[in-house]
Design a protein around this motif. Sequence first.
Motif, PDB file in Angstrom:
ATOM      1  N   ASP A  40      36.749  45.929  44.368  1.00 54.30           N
ATOM      2  CA  ASP A  40      37.126  45.228  45.512  1.00 54.30           C
ATOM      3  C   ASP A  40      37.215  45.921  46.789  1.00 54.30           C
ATOM      4  N   THR A  68      35.717  41.643  41.771  1.00 54.70           N
ATOM      5  CA  THR A  68      35.976  40.068  41.505  1.00 54.70           C
ATOM      6  C   THR A  68      36.115  39.322  42.503  1.00 54.70           C
ATOM      7  N   ASP A  69      36.547  38.090  42.542  1.00 53.07           N
ATOM      8  CA  ASP A  69      36.652  37.098  43.583  1.00 53.07           C
ATOM      9  C   ASP A  69      36.880  37.565  45.086  1.00 53.07           C
ATOM     10  N   LEU A  72      34.258  39.617  46.644  1.00 54.12           N
ATOM     11  CA  LEU A  72      33.382  38.355  47.257  1.00 54.12           C
ATOM     12  C   LEU A  72      33.896  37.823  48.168  1.00 54.12           C
ATOM     13  N   PHE A  92      24.543  40.342  42.543  1.00 53.87           N
ATOM     14  CA  PHE A  92      25.680  40.722  41.739  1.00 53.87           C
ATOM     15  C   PHE A  92      25.669  40.408  40.269  1.00 53.87           C
ATOM     16  N   CYS A  95      28.046  41.090  37.195  1.00 55.78           N
ATOM     17  CA  CYS A  95      29.403  41.258  37.545  1.00 55.78           C
ATOM     18  C   CYS A  95      30.440  40.393  37.000  1.00 55.78           C
ATOM     19  N   ILE A  98      33.403  37.984  38.568  1.00 54.93           N
ATOM     20  CA  ILE A  98      33.185  37.112  39.488  1.00 54.93           C
ATOM     21  C   ILE A  98      33.207  35.639  38.958  1.00 54.93           C
ATOM     22  N   CYS A  99      33.926  34.680  39.696  1.00 53.84           N
ATOM     23  CA  CYS A  99      34.031  33.345  39.190  1.00 53.84           C
ATOM     24  C   CYS A  99      33.694  32.208  40.272  1.00 53.84           C
ATOM     25  N   GLY A 102      35.150  32.778  43.995  1.00 55.54           N
ATOM     26  CA  GLY A 102      34.289  33.498  44.720  1.00 55.54           C
ATOM     27  C   GLY A 102      33.092  33.101  45.194  1.00 55.54           C
ATOM     28  N   PHE A 121      23.174  35.876  40.399  1.00 50.27           N
ATOM     29  CA  PHE A 121      24.394  36.184  39.778  1.00 50.27           C
ATOM     30  C   PHE A 121      24.296  36.039  38.233  1.00 50.27           C
ATOM     31  N   CYS A 124      27.406  36.535  35.233  1.00 53.38           N
ATOM     32  CA  CYS A 124      28.494  36.241  35.799  1.00 53.38           C
ATOM     33  C   CYS A 124      29.210  35.395  35.071  1.00 53.38           C
TER      34      CYS A 124
END
Length: 165
Positions: A40, A68-69, A72, A92, A95, A98-99, A102, A121, A124
Motif C-alpha cells: 500500500d 489492500t483497499d 486502491l 490488479f 491481489c 482487495i475487497c 476498495g 480484478f 481478487c
Amino acid sequence: KDFGRGTTSETVSLPAILSQNTSQDSLQLSLAHFEAFCRDAEVRMLAESLPPTLKSLTLFFEGCQKITDDGLKSLAQKLQICKSMRWLYLDFIGCTQICDEGLRSLLLSLPQGLQELELHFAGCAGIVSFSREELKRCLPKSLVMFTASFRGTALNQNFYSLAEL
C-alpha cells in the motif's frame, strides 16, 4: 528494493521523476509480480506522484498480494483530480486483499471525462458482494469503451462492452 525514498546518490526515485515531469500526458508502468516489494505504501507514493495532466494511464499490479483497499483508495484519490484523463487500464489480477470497499472507492473516483476503461480484478477473492448493477451505477457516464475481468470474485464474469452490463 527502495521504491522511492532516495537514500543514496545512486538511488533513482520514481516518485521524484514522475512529479517533476508536469507535461507528461501518458504513463505505462508494470509492478506485476513484485509481491514482496509492492504494498500500500508504494501504491500511495506512486499515486501521489502521478502528474495531474495524464490523459492515459496503464498500471499493472498483478500478483501483488500485499496491496489492500488502502492502496486502491490512495490511487482513487489521485485519479479523482486527473480531470484530463480519457483512457485508464488497471490490472490488479490476483491481489487477494482487495475487497468490495476498495473497488467501490476506485469506481466512484474515476474521472468524469473518462472515455475508455479496462479493469482486471480476476482472482481478487475479497470482492464478495459487488454486483453487476452496482458496477454499472458507479461507472462514469462519459465511458464509450469498457472491458473488465472479474472471474473469481462475486461478479465471476468478464465484460467486453458496456452493453454487457
